[in-house]
Scaffold this active site. Structure first.
Site, PDB file in Angstrom:
ATOM      1  CG  ASP A   1     -10.259  -7.603  -5.325  1.00 14.33           C
ATOM      2  OD1 ASP A   1      -9.140  -8.032  -4.995  1.00 14.33           O
ATOM      3  OD2 ASP A   1     -11.124  -7.262  -4.489  1.00 14.33           O
TER       4      ASP A   1
ATOM      5  CG  ASP B   1      -6.548  -5.289   0.128  1.00 13.99           C
ATOM      6  OD1 ASP B   1      -6.771  -4.740   1.225  1.00 13.99           O
ATOM      7  OD2 ASP B   1      -7.223  -6.234  -0.308  1.00 13.99           O
TER       8      ASP B   1
ATOM      9  CD  GLU C   1      -4.302  -4.670   7.013  1.00 15.28           C
ATOM     10  OE1 GLU C   1      -5.313  -4.146   6.561  1.00 15.28           O
ATOM     11  OE2 GLU C   1      -3.675  -5.584   6.431  1.00 15.28           O
TER      12      GLU C   1
ATOM     13  CD  GLU D   1      -4.943 -10.325   5.409  1.00 18.93           C
ATOM     14  OE1 GLU D   1      -4.893 -11.427   4.849  1.00 18.93           O
ATOM     15  OE2 GLU D   1      -5.795  -9.456   5.141  1.00 18.93           O
TER      16      GLU D   1
ATOM     17  NE  ARG E   1      -6.990  -4.472   4.742  1.00 13.40           N
ATOM     18  CZ  ARG E   1      -7.172  -5.778   4.594  1.00 13.40           C
ATOM     19  NH1 ARG E   1      -8.235  -6.226   3.934  1.00 13.40           N
ATOM     20  NH2 ARG E   1      -6.303  -6.652   5.067  1.00 13.40           N
TER      21      ARG E   1
ATOM     22  CG  ASP F   1     -12.191  -7.305   4.050  1.00 18.81           C
ATOM     23  OD1 ASP F   1     -12.222  -6.460   3.140  1.00 18.81           O
ATOM     24  OD2 ASP F   1     -11.304  -8.174   4.137  1.00 18.81           O
TER      25      ASP F   1
ATOM     26  CG  HIS G   1     -15.231  -3.712  -2.897  1.00 19.65           C
ATOM     27  ND1 HIS G   1     -14.801  -4.152  -4.129  1.00 19.65           N
ATOM     28  CD2 HIS G   1     -14.484  -4.388  -1.981  1.00 19.65           C
ATOM     29  CE1 HIS G   1     -13.839  -5.045  -3.977  1.00 19.65           C
ATOM     30  NE2 HIS G   1     -13.636  -5.207  -2.681  1.00 19.65           N
TER      31      HIS G   1
END
Length: 816
Positions: free
Chosen positions: A299, A412, A415, A417, A463, A480, A540
């Site tokens: 990560d 990651d 979107e 985000e 994601r 998440d 995870h």
């Protein structure tokens, strides 16, 4: 603007039959003054173009069963993101009457009313879907409206937790993180502007903009697809069954390429490993505790010691990871691959901000300057993956890190985000392209990896994406999720909804990701048991509770260790399901309604699923469960763990449970292949093969297959460089006959001969002899585990075991 508010004309019903009212009887309306009227049409090589009083409409058949309809075809629009080959079209047949056009690709036919303009779609003579008021342009949005039929069930919309049937719902079309979700969510990381109907069609709104989908919420018989702006097109796909519908859909949106075999193995992952020492210790712990391991996932601490302030460094934090190349090389020698997280944001405080600005890699503000904004991790901008400069800059970083030894990528926050609406990308503003950001990112990375390593399959876990992102090898997960029983219970629904629309490798953070003050041991065990029977085995979570099974107590390790090893033994079965997904789009996880397409009630089931061709899995999603009701389809089933035979007329089976397993049933007539357990897929071999066949008189003919290749070559299927083992069993009153064959050109490292053990469950004691290609062998009556016979029957277990060598020649085995 395009607008139509009208019923269907009597002439239309006279010409095309009375099936139209099955949509529900539309209220007859006066023809609206803004209605669209046909003027002329032209049949071209690229489709049918219809000129109306409000612009051109283009209809293109992408296959016999799929059509794209583009309104405002004479205006500049964004390209299709959903279609794999947006420029291709097949020839279709056009017929005309005074009031109608009929445009047919074969399976699917578009019937077009000229005045007022309206399009309806038929599969043969059955009406599937009809526009209500077609395409509309308002001051703040564009939309399409279609009729819904009475009793029609609607799946789709991507990641939502709303129940399997989404009819009666309205939800946003805007990818957005939902941190810590549990058992309900109307907006999540990876939405899809697409639906699947119980009438066996798929409708895609090929629009990447911020929008909404209203599935009979506002008006019970109307489906409305809305967007702020963007492409004014939809794609309709038909099928004669759910599997054929998925096959037709993935034919035009693209099939998922085979992942590397190691992607189906065991992952070690958490948020996150903070140093090289901790990462090395984790890999060693897997070895010490005798748990298989294929992948270690790093990560965001790999590029900075804190959560905030470092995003965009995209380079090793040498203080905490002093020798990363040596570390990855050491892991590789142990058969462990390294996967790194990357994000699309570059902070102004990162080491690469100035370089990104200089390279013109970032999206811009309305004044044409790099757009900087506040996000959770700091102040920064977003890479413009839609621009040549942004793609080139980002690709060069992936190339350098891959050269160092990184084996796969985790994308990651895609979107994205955080995506301010005034952000300007090369092809449009943020709201217009938002839902295609992850899609374009995956496309860029997939092509970069293939260019750099043309003989290796990319690993790309992301994601968020769009319809069709599967063709770029995207392996999505469900974000998440909270460490709660509700979070676990939602995973089957999420996985099935995504799988039906192309994303066969959808999976969850096993054990849960968010919150939880202490470990809920029972929930953790149940989640990781479920994980054995879903696409990617990747625990995870936030690191205040260890995610990895090797850091749990002795009882938990003792329960999970044999299950993880079982997954490795089952790799031929899982890998064959992956092959089927690449070949036809068939998901690895499949809904129960596939077993009885005439029973719409099964569509609502979200507690059980088929894992591959032969297994029915029911995760345990509540604490303290002592028995589970399993909605097993009509037929004969066997308990995977105990071998107990069950026969059901379709009524649920109630099975007792214990902490060591979750309920798994095997259907009668199934072939289940196994290989010896290994600690990493780098040691995978199929020269020793065990095949279990679940015999039953209710299944007179059974077929199966096992797909084998080198697990790496992205072109193995295309080049015919594989070994496809086909299996057939024919059951008569006094004989059981097996036919085994191998096809394909083979692959590097392929065993020419396999030491094969065929175990027949529920075997009759009537068989006395085995014929193998004409040679007769007597069947011994003994405990097969302790008897070195080529053929033996275990009376107590009702199992018959056959041992033979399987070379390139076809084999005929006859029990009599």
């Amino acid at each position: 603007m395009f607008r139509r508010i009208a019923g269907f004309s009597p002439i239309f019903l006279m010409l095309f039959g009375s099936s139209l009212p099955t949509m529900g009887n539309p209220v007859k309306r006066e023809i609206h003054p803004d209605a669209v009227f046909y003027k002329e049409h032209k049949l071209r090589n690229d489709g049918l173009v219809i000129t109306t009083n409000q612009g051109n409409i283009r209809l293109q058949f992408k296959s016999e069963a799929a059509i794209e309809v583009l309104y405002r075809a004479d205006s500049k629009q964004l390209p299709s993101f959903a279609l794999a080959q947006p420029e291709s079209a097949i020839k279709a047949q056009l017929t005309e009457t005074e009031n109608h056009l009929q445009f047919s690709g074969g399976t699917l036919t578009a019937r077009i009313q000229k005045r007022p303009f309206a399009i309806s779609y038929y599969r043969d003579s059955e009406l599937l879907l009809a526009e209500e008021s077609g395409f509309q342009v308002n001051t703040d949005k564009i939309n399409f409206r279609f009729y819904l039929s009475p009793g029609e069930k609607i799946l789709g919309g991507g990641q939502r937790i709303l129940g399997m049937d989404r009819r009666g719902q309205r939800f946003p079309l805007y990818n957005r993180a939902h941190y810590g979700y549990s058992d309900h969510s109307g907006q999540m990381y990876f939405g899809l502007p697409a639906i699947m109907s119980s009438k066996q069609y798929i409708l895609v709104f090929d629009n990447s903009a911020s929008g909404a989908m209203d599935i009979g919420k506002t008006e019970s018989d109307i489906l409305q697809l809305e967007a702020k702006s963007g492409r004014s097109a939809y794609i309709l796909v038909a099928g004669n069954s759910y599997p054929s519908l998925i096959e037709n859909f993935t034919q035009v949106t693209g099939r998922q390429p085979l992942p590397p075999r190691w992607a189906l193995g065991s992952f070690a992952s958490r948020f996150g490993y903070r140093s090289e020492a901790e990462t090395r210790a984790t890999v060693q712990k897997y070895k010490t505790e005798d748990f298989p391991l294929d992948t270690i996932v790093l990560d965001l601490y790999w590029f900075g010691k804190d959560i905030k302030g470092h995003m965009g460094n995209l380079d090793w934090d040498k203080e905490n990871f002093p020798t990363p190349l040596d570390m990855m090389a050491d892991f590789k020698q142990q058969g462990v691959k390294t996967v790194l997280i990357t994000e699309p944001f570059v902070l102004t405080s990162s080491k690469r901000w100035d370089d990104a600005v200089k390279a013109k890699a970032l999206a811009k503000d309305p004044q044409g300057q790099p757009k900087a904004f506040e996000l959770y991790f700091g102040n920064g901008g977003i890479i413009d993956v839609f621009s040549k400069e942004g793609s080139r800059w980002f690709s060069s970083i992936y190339k350098d890190l891959s050269k160092q030894g990184v084996a796969g990528w985790w994308g990651d926050l895609g979107e994205p985000e955080m995506h301010p609406e005034d952000t300007q990308h090369a092809i449009g503003d943020a709201d217009t392209v938002h839902n295609a950001y992850g899609h374009r990112w995956a496309e860029m990375l997939y092509q970069q990896q293939l260019d750099q390593f043309p003989e290796l399959r990319p690993f790309i876990m992301m994601r968020a994406g769009f319809v069709g992102s599967q063709r770029y090898g995207m392996i999505p997960w469900t974000g998440d999720v909270s460490r709660t029983w509700g979070g676990l219970a939602s995973q089957v629904e999420l996985a099935l909804q995504m799988s039906l629309l192309g994303f066969g490798y959808i999976h969850s953070d096993l054990g849960g990701f968010a919150d939880g003050e202490t470990l809920d041991k029972e929930m953790y065990i149940r989640w990781l048991q479920y994980g054995v029977f879903q696409p990617v085995y990747r625990p995870h979570g936030q690191d205040h509770i260890p995610s990895e099974p090797v850091f749990q107590d002795e009882e938990t390790k003792a329960i999970l260790r044999p299950l993880v090893k079982l997954r490795y033994r089952m790799l031929p079965y899982i890998y064959t399901a992956a092959y089927q997904n690449t070949l036809t789009g068939m998901p690895l996880m499949r809904p129960l309604f596939f077993s009885d397409e005439k029973n719409p009630a099964l569509i609502d089931n979200k507690t059980s699923y088929f894992w591959g061709d032969s297994l029915l899995v029911t995760p345990i999603t509540q604490a303290g469960v002592e028995s589970v009701s399993i909605p097993a389809p009509k037929g004969v089933w066997f308990d995977f763990w105990k071998d107990t035979r069950y026969q059901t007329d379709g009524a649920p089976l109630t099975l007792p449970t214990d902490l060591h397993t979750i309920p798994v049933l095997v259907k009668a007539g199934a072939f289940m292949p196994y290989v010896p357990a290994v600690s990493t897929t780098e040691d995978y071999r199929s020269d020793s093969l065990e095949i279990h066949y679940y015999a039953d008189a209710s299944v007179p003919l059974a077929q199966g297959e096992i797909f084998e290749d080198d697990g790496k070559d992205p072109n193995s299927i295309k080049r015919n460089q594989f070994d496809l083992l086909t299996l057939q069993a024919t059951h008569t009153d006094n004989q059981l006959h097996f036919q085994l064959a191998r096809t394909g050109k083979g692959y590097r490292g392929m065993p020419e001969r396999r030491a094969t053990t065929l175990v027949i469950h529920n075997a009759s004691d009537q068989y006395q002899h085995l014929d193998i290609n004409g040679k007769t062998i007597a069947i011994a009556q003994a405990d097969c585990a302790s008897t070195p016979a080529l053929a033996c029957y275990d009376q107590e277990r009702r199992q018959l075991q056959l041992v033979f060598t399987w070379g390139r020649e076809a084999l005929n085995l006859r029990l009599h």
